[in-house]
Design a protein around this motif. Structure first.
Motif, short mmCIF file in Angstrom:
data_model
loop_
_atom_site.label_atom_id
_atom_site.label_comp_id
_atom_site.label_asym_id
_atom_site.label_seq_id
_atom_site.Cartn_x
_atom_site.Cartn_y
_atom_site.Cartn_z
N ARG A 341 0.82 -1.27 -0.19
CA ARG A 341 -0.01 -0.06 0.22
C ARG A 341 0.94 1.37 -0.07
N PRO A 342 1.48 1.64 -1.20
CA PRO A 342 2.19 2.69 -1.22
C PRO A 342 1.56 3.96 -1.14
N ASP A 343 0.26 3.99 -1.23
CA ASP A 343 -0.33 5.10 -0.96
C ASP A 343 -0.56 5.66 0.35
N LEU A 344 -0.47 4.65 1.37
CA LEU A 344 -0.71 4.75 2.56
C LEU A 344 0.94 4.88 3.33
N ALA A 345 1.93 4.28 2.84
CA ALA A 345 3.23 4.12 3.42
C ALA A 345 3.92 5.33 3.19
N GLU A 346 4.06 6.20 2.12
CA GLU A 346 5.18 7.07 1.70
C GLU A 346 4.97 8.26 3.06
N GLY A 347 3.67 8.67 3.07
CA GLY A 347 3.63 10.09 4.16
C GLY A 347 4.17 9.42 5.54
N ALA A 348 4.05 8.20 5.91
CA ALA A 348 4.47 7.64 7.20
C ALA A 348 6.00 7.89 7.36
N LEU A 349 6.47 7.05 6.35
CA LEU A 349 7.91 7.02 6.12
C LEU A 349 8.79 8.15 5.87
N THR A 350 8.31 9.30 4.87
CA THR A 350 8.77 10.59 4.86
C THR A 350 8.87 11.30 5.96
N SER A 351 7.76 11.19 6.87
CA SER A 351 7.53 11.95 8.19
C SER A 351 8.58 11.18 9.13
N GLN A 355 12.68 13.06 11.75
CA GLN A 355 12.64 13.08 13.07
C GLN A 355 14.01 12.34 13.29
N HIS A 356 14.67 12.79 14.44
CA HIS A 356 15.82 12.40 14.80
C HIS A 356 15.80 10.96 15.16
N LEU A 357 16.59 10.36 14.27
CA LEU A 357 16.69 8.60 14.33
C LEU A 357 18.13 8.15 14.59
N GLY A 358 18.25 7.06 15.35
CA GLY A 358 19.50 6.47 15.55
C GLY A 358 19.82 5.85 14.20
N PRO A 359 21.21 5.50 13.97
CA PRO A 359 21.53 5.02 12.78
C PRO A 359 20.74 3.65 12.31
N ARG A 360 20.52 2.71 13.24
CA ARG A 360 19.72 1.42 12.67
C ARG A 360 18.11 1.76 12.27
N ARG A 361 17.71 2.80 12.97
CA ARG A 361 16.25 3.13 12.77
C ARG A 361 16.27 4.00 11.49
N ARG A 362 17.16 4.64 11.13
CA ARG A 362 17.03 5.26 10.02
C ARG A 362 17.38 4.50 8.66
N GLY A 363 18.32 3.48 9.03
CA GLY A 363 18.57 2.66 8.03
C GLY A 363 17.43 1.75 7.61
N ALA A 364 16.61 1.35 8.31
CA ALA A 364 15.49 0.59 8.30
C ALA A 364 14.76 1.33 7.58
N VAL A 365 14.20 2.70 7.94
CA VAL A 365 13.30 3.61 7.00
C VAL A 365 13.86 3.84 5.63
N LEU A 366 15.17 3.80 5.49
CA LEU A 366 15.75 4.20 3.93
C LEU A 366 15.48 2.88 3.15
N VAL A 367 15.56 1.68 3.69
CA VAL A 367 15.41 0.48 3.07
C VAL A 367 13.86 0.27 2.70
N ASP A 368 12.88 0.83 3.49
CA ASP A 368 11.54 0.85 3.38
C ASP A 368 11.29 1.82 1.99
N LEU A 369 12.07 2.88 2.05
CA LEU A 369 11.84 4.04 1.25
C LEU A 369 12.13 3.38 -0.17
N ALA A 370 13.27 2.62 -0.13
CA ALA A 370 13.68 1.88 -1.51
C ALA A 370 12.78 0.83 -1.79
N ALA A 371 12.15 0.22 -0.91
CA ALA A 371 11.10 -0.98 -1.19
C ALA A 371 10.07 -0.24 -1.85
N LEU A 372 9.84 0.80 -1.37
CA LEU A 372 8.47 1.48 -2.02
C LEU A 372 8.88 2.04 -3.36
N GLY A 373 10.10 2.40 -3.76
CA GLY A 373 10.50 2.83 -5.15
C GLY A 373 10.20 1.77 -5.79
#
Length: 435
Positions: A341-351, A355-373
């Motif tokens: 459901r990319p229509d629901l995912a993108e807003g949550a991930l870019t939001s 935020q201030h994220l630790g390295p692991r959390r930031r890495g996980a979000v980046l992978v999810d955005l790559a998966a969305l792409g």
């Protein structure tokens, strides 16, 4: 591999010669002023990978060698010559061949902890009796002081980019707890030690999960759950099961994870209602539902997790329980990616990424955005975010980010023809796989 036939008298000389050849790469690295950790970070690999290269147990991939030669101040031809020296010696004495292994520090550490796990499990299961303690032996350990030490280790773990540096300290503490358990007397003493075992083995499990050793982390979480059950510490017990469920999730066993989370949910309801335990269980359960393709159950679990914001006061202890709802945007986005459901995912991930994220959390979000792409067949988006995630994985040696990146493989297969895609595939494949 070179096979050498010799009798027992020759074995020591052969092993010494092999060590000289293997030391060549390490000596060159040291001469250039790099530690193994620094060298690994510059190459975007785990330190354990450099250890394997220098011991001759594996070799760098072709695309890694130009950068490696540059760092070592060598030509490609000289590097290839250095790397082509013998890697393994198989010695035959009589009729039984065996490998002349020089030993791998990671393997030895793993065997050591497995032995300690087995011994501690046995001690947990033993009933208290006068025979179980040495005559006249009393414990000088103050439970509150030990709990403070473990709490400090959790805080250091949360702040450390390289989690593996904590292992020696954690291992010493685990050994001390096993010795204390051996001499614990009475129900109260047994419960105090069991509580600390349940706490510290969850931290040990986190270290090995981040090091991509799924099997050993699962053993740690299972022992933590058993110890928490012995202590009748319900929130601690539910958290151990939830961490164990993460191992199942990232191994692709969502149904098994869901079963563990259902048990964790029931146990959490017997715990402290002022804590966020049950809400964290719901957040992870949402991931399991998403992996199983159950959209409605996933949304219900996410909504239940959001109720953490209605709690007042301290909702977690900063150690084995750290959930406060601040990660729900990225977790919701990850669930929607898994559900297609990319229509629901993108807003949550870019939001989440703002935020201030630790390295692991930031890495996980980046992978999810790559998966969305990848879902959109947008190669530019995939490469952009996956490149950033690979940099995080290289800098932190995080197995969590590595596992997430390996999860991109099925999505890469459906992308349009582009030279960047196979290159990305190669660079992710170079990351160590979970054990």
């Amino acid at each position: 591999m070179i096979a050498v036939i010799c009798d027992d008298a020759d074995q020591t000389g052969i092993q010494e010669a092999l060590m000289v050849r293997r030391r060549g790469l390490a000596e060159r690295r040291v001469a250039r002023g790099y530690s193994q950790e620094e060298f690994a970070a510059l190459l975007g690999v785990a330190t354990s990978t450099v250890v394997r290269w220098e011991s001759g147990r594996s070799a760098p991939r072709p695309y890694q060698r130009p950068r490696m030669a540059e760092l070592l101040g060598m030509s490609r031809a000289d590097l290839d010559e250095l790397l082509s020296s013998a890697r393994t010696v198989v010695i035959t004495s009589g009729s039984s061949p065996f490998s002349a292994s020089l030993g791998d520090p990671g393997d030895m550490r793993r065997r050591d902890l497995l032995g300690l796990l087995t011994a501690t499990s046995a001690l947990l299961a033993l009933p208290d009796s006068p025979a179980s303690a040495s005559p006249g032996r009393t414990s000088a350990v103050v439970p509150e002081a030990e709990e403070a030490v473990i709490g400090h280790l959790w805080r250091v773990y949360g702040l450390a980019d390289d989690k593996h540096t904590l292992y020696p300290v954690v291992r010493r503490q685990l050994g001390s707890l096993a010795e204390e358990m051996e001499h614990a007397r009475g129900d109260t003493g047994h419960r105090h030690v069991s509580t600390r075992i349940a706490d510290l083995y969850q931290l040990a499990g986190e270290l090995f999960f981040d090091a991509r050793d799924n099997a050993l982390s699962a053993h740690c979480y299972a022992l933590a759950a058993s110890a928490a059950r012995e202590a009748r510490a319900y929130d601690l017990w539910a958290c151990a099961l939830t961490r164990h469920a993460y191992v199942e999730l990232y191994a692709g066993r969502a149904a098994s994870a869901a079963a563990l989370l259902s048990a964790a949910s029931r146990i959490a309801r017997r715990g402290d209602s002022a804590l966020s335990t049950r809400h964290w269980v719901s957040a992870v359960h949402a991931e399991a539902h998403a992996a199983l393709g159950d959209f409605d159950a996933c949304v219900r679990a996410l909504d239940a997790a959001e109720e953490v914001h209605a709690l007042s006061g301290p909702v977690h202890n900063g150690g084995w329980l750290r959930f406060d709802g601040s990660r729900l945007a990225e977790e919701r986005g990850a669930c929607y990616v898994a559900l297609g459901r990319p229509d629901l995912a993108e807003g949550a991930l870019t939001s989440a990424l703002t935020q201030h994220l630790g390295p692991r959390r930031r890495g996980a979000v980046l992978v999810d955005l790559a998966a969305l792409g990848a879902h959109r067949r947008d190669v530019d988006q995939v490469v952009h975010y996956a490149d950033e995630a690979l940099a995080v994985a290289g800098q932190t040696r995080s197995g969590y980010v590595s596992v997430k990146l390996h999860g991109l493989f099925p999505r890469l297969a459906g992308l349009p023809a582009d030279a960047r895609v196979p290159d990305l595939h190669q660079r992710i494949a170079a990351l160590p796989h979970p054990a």
